[in-house]
Design a protein around this motif. Sequence first.
Motif, PDB file in Angstrom:
ATOM      1  N   ILE A 120       2.809   2.607   9.095  1.00 25.34           N
ATOM      2  CA  ILE A 120       3.062   2.724   7.661  1.00 25.34           C
ATOM      3  C   ILE A 120       4.555   2.917   7.406  1.00 25.34           C
ATOM      4  O   ILE A 120       5.227   3.671   8.120  1.00 25.34           O
ATOM      5  N   ASP A 121       5.050   2.197   6.406  1.00 29.05           N
ATOM      6  CA  ASP A 121       6.444   2.350   6.002  1.00 29.05           C
ATOM      7  C   ASP A 121       6.636   3.767   5.457  1.00 29.05           C
ATOM      8  O   ASP A 121       5.797   4.282   4.721  1.00 29.05           O
ATOM      9  N   VAL A 122       7.740   4.382   5.832  1.00 27.87           N
ATOM     10  CA  VAL A 122       7.902   5.789   5.487  1.00 27.87           C
ATOM     11  C   VAL A 122       7.898   6.020   3.966  1.00 27.87           C
ATOM     12  O   VAL A 122       7.366   7.024   3.486  1.00 27.87           O
ATOM     13  N   ASP A 123       8.447   5.072   3.190  1.00 28.57           N
ATOM     14  CA  ASP A 123       8.457   5.285   1.733  1.00 28.57           C
ATOM     15  C   ASP A 123       7.053   5.128   1.147  1.00 28.57           C
ATOM     16  O   ASP A 123       6.710   5.812   0.182  1.00 28.57           O
ATOM     17  N   ASP A 124       6.233   4.242   1.758  1.00 29.06           N
ATOM     18  CA  ASP A 124       4.834   4.143   1.317  1.00 29.06           C
ATOM     19  C   ASP A 124       4.107   5.445   1.629  1.00 29.06           C
ATOM     20  O   ASP A 124       3.333   5.956   0.805  1.00 29.06           O
ATOM     21  N   LEU A 125       4.384   5.975   2.823  1.00 21.85           N
ATOM     22  CA  LEU A 125       3.734   7.230   3.211  1.00 21.85           C
ATOM     23  C   LEU A 125       4.107   8.349   2.236  1.00 21.85           C
ATOM     24  O   LEU A 125       3.246   9.055   1.715  1.00 21.85           O
TER      25      LEU A 125
END
Length: 320
Positions: A120-125
């Motif tokens: 998962i992309d950190v900003d999505d997380l």
Amino acid sequence: MNILKKRSWDLAEREATPESVFLNRRQILAGLAGSGALLGSGLGLRPAFAEEDPSAGLYPVKRNEVYQLDRDLTAEEIASKYNNFYEFGSHKQIWPAAQDLKIRPWTVTLDGMVDNPQTIDVDDLISKMPLEERLYRHRCVEAWSMAVPWSGFALADLVKLAGPQTGAKYLRFETFLDPSVASGQKQSWYPWPYVEGLTLEEATNELAFIATGVYGKPLAKQFGAPVRLVTPWKYGFKCIKSIVKITFTDQRPVSFWEEIQSSEYGFWANVNPSVPHRRWPQSSERVLGTNERRNTLLYNGYEEQVAYLYKDMKGELLFM
Ligand code: MTE
């Protein structure tokens, strides 16, 4: 941290450059930079904080008032310039070198014994998680301490996202591996990448926290941007920085420091003033900034929240 088989490159905390000396040196450098004397010398000063973090607009976040301190917060200027991050050096003044870490794009992989394996992309997380601020004490095994306002989310929420399968007992956390930016990782005597572990029960305890920010801003790189673990009842080395992977497993992970020196740094690492480190007492701690000496508290003062996790454990070295 220092280890029993002391080598010339391992600095004990008390042998590190005193902050006053270091700050003086920095003031001189800052003065030179201001006068333009450093221009063209290759010694230009690097910023201490990540200014262009895409998550900056999310902070500050609302404080969770449940978590109260019994002492003043450590000044940001102090806490952000006295760090352990061996990837960038085995001394405390790693903050300039840590600015080389690229924190976007950044992904976190959740894998192993889970129903929802994902990268998962950190900003999505971060956008999926309910962010809050918590004031926590931090006690390093080297007997210094600080009190810090972390922003982030409960690790239990991330565990829910992964969906652990029956039989998963532990979480194994891993830091990035990139010797081209982290020169410490060129030192082959360390077992890179940095690894840490928790039991699933510990990971879902209310205190276990994933920090994405600190001092009302995104995490500065030296604190372990963009995501780090915070387990305030354990010695600080459990708080693994710059996480790229969390593996759910039925095998107890062997952590970085345990692999280097298992007789001094164990899996549990719960704070206990009555159990000395093999080479120094743990009964008191030096408070960063004020240098006040305080008595260390069992589970770093979080006994009420965590003691149940360990009450039936026999034969485990819970406090190293
Ligand atoms: N995580 C990584 N990846 N590398 C490290 O060297 N040091 C640990 C822990 N997490 C470390 C790490 C130690 S020994 C401590 S005390 C804390 O980070 C220090 O956190 P701070 O620099 O934010 O005070």
